[in-house]
Design an enzyme around this catalytic site. Structure first.
Site, short mmCIF file in Angstrom:
data_model
loop_
_atom_site.label_atom_id
_atom_site.label_comp_id
_atom_site.label_asym_id
_atom_site.label_seq_id
_atom_site.Cartn_x
_atom_site.Cartn_y
_atom_site.Cartn_z
N PRO A 226 0.86 -1.16 -0.01
CA PRO A 226 -0.12 -0.04 -0.11
C PRO A 226 1.00 1.11 0.08
CG PRO A 226 -0.58 -1.52 1.68
CD PRO A 226 0.73 -1.84 1.06
N ARG B 115 -1.93 -8.12 -21.06
CA ARG B 115 -2.93 -7.86 -22.37
C ARG B 115 -2.37 -6.72 -23.17
NH1 ARG B 115 -6.08 -4.09 -21.45
NH2 ARG B 115 -7.98 -4.64 -22.67
N ASP C 261 -10.09 0.14 -25.77
CA ASP C 261 -10.73 0.12 -24.36
C ASP C 261 -10.13 1.50 -23.66
OD1 ASP C 261 -9.40 -3.02 -24.25
OD2 ASP C 261 -8.33 -1.45 -23.37
N GLU D 250 1.40 -10.34 6.85
CA GLU D 250 2.32 -9.59 7.85
C GLU D 250 3.05 -8.65 6.79
OE1 GLU D 250 3.16 -13.07 9.77
OE2 GLU D 250 3.44 -13.98 7.78
N1 4HQ Z 1 -0.76 -5.36 0.77
N2 4HQ Z 1 -1.66 -2.70 -2.87
C1 4HQ Z 1 0.74 -7.01 0.98
C2 4HQ Z 1 -1.88 -4.25 0.13
C3 4HQ Z 1 -1.42 -4.04 -1.32
C4 4HQ Z 1 -2.22 -3.11 -1.92
C5 4HQ Z 1 -1.21 -5.55 2.09
C6 4HQ Z 1 0.16 -5.75 0.26
C7 4HQ Z 1 -0.65 -6.89 2.73
C8 4HQ Z 1 1.13 -8.39 2.82
N3 4HQ Z 1 -0.57 -4.37 -1.95
N4 4HQ Z 1 0.65 -6.93 2.20
N5 4HQ Z 1 -3.33 -2.23 -1.64
O1 4HQ Z 1 -2.85 -4.15 0.63
O2 4HQ Z 1 -0.63 -3.70 -3.36
#
Ligand code: 4HQ
Length: 230
Positions: free
Chosen positions: A87, A152, A167, A114
């Site tokens: 994230p 794609r 698209d 984790e």
């Molecule tokens: N993760 N975009 C991987 C995500 C996530 C997201 C949380 C990544 C848990 C282990 N990854 N860990 N949003 O939520 O890429």
């Protein structure tokens, strides 16, 4: 193009890729999907891959040793990029997908449940990519989003009938409305202009509808489009 996916759950990746357009691209040798499991590299006698966090707190942390040994076992092509799903990463969008489609090899590092021991990031120095501002249980779905969206774009993945340049986002706008038979359903009609075979008129109608929808549903994309027209 080759994808090497580091994951504790390889079946999640391989199962998705065993259907539809992904499967066809693999069968046609346009794509190669390989998985590597950090658990297989754990030197712990119980094949442990996570441990409690220094400093305390809830949850577990993915251990540096299995991830680094796993990463170092991957044969790197000259034109390769390593991506960690997180994230904290750069938001995934169509232009990033286009850039990624130029690599010969993409290595995807997935965590599960984790966080990673920070030294995994320090050693691997991956590009971090996020698929959105929400939290998932693992990096496998974001990895599959990248594999799918990049695949794609590759020449030969989509058939003539599924062309990628028509698209959403090919022109920075969202898609115009589409219709197929029947011409009338519950009193709802297909717009006349689509029935008369005048392709100049049809293209004009579609662009107008794309612009109307983008302005209404995605003003952020509409403003980007306007700026690009200048
Ligand atoms: N993760 N975009 C991987 C995500 C996530 C997201 C949380 C990544 C848990 C282990 N990854 N860990 N949003 O939520 O890429």
């Amino acid at each position: 193009m080759k994808f090497d996916v580091m994951t504790l759950f390889p079946e999640m990746i391989l199962e998705y890729c065993n259907f539809s357009i992904m499967k066809r691209a693999i069968d046609n040798k346009i794509l190669d999907i390989n998985t590597i499991n950090p658990r297989d590299y754990s030197l712990d006698k119980h094949k442990k891959v996570d441990d409690t966090p220094y400093g305390g707190g809830a949850g577990m942390v993915l251990m540096v040793q299995p991830y680094i040994d796993c990463y170092e076992s991957i044969k790197k092509a000259e034109n390769s990029i390593t991506i960690m799903l997180s994230p904290q990463g750069e938001p995934l969008n169509d232009s990033l997908v286009n850039n990624l489609s130029n690599y010969e090899q993409i290595i995807l590092v997935c965590g599960h449940y984790e966080g990673f021991d920070e030294r995994i990031r320090e050693i691997i120095r991956p590009k971090e990519i996020s698929i959105g501002d929400f939290v998932l249980t693992g990096g496998e779905l974001p990895a599959l989003c990248i594999i799918d969206a990049v695949s794609r774009k590759l020449e030969g993945t989509l058939g003539k009938l599924e062309s990628a340049d028509e698209d959403s986002f090919a022109n920075g706008l969202i898609e115009y409305p589409q219709y197929t038979r029947p011409r009338e359903y519950r009193g709802l009609y297909v717009p006349e202009v689509l029935l008369n075979g005048n392709h100049k008129e049809i293209n004009k109608f579609r662009l107008k509808e794309s612009l109307k929808r983008t302005k209404q549903k995605r003003p952020d994309l509409y403003n980007l489009w306007l700026n690009r027209q200048k």
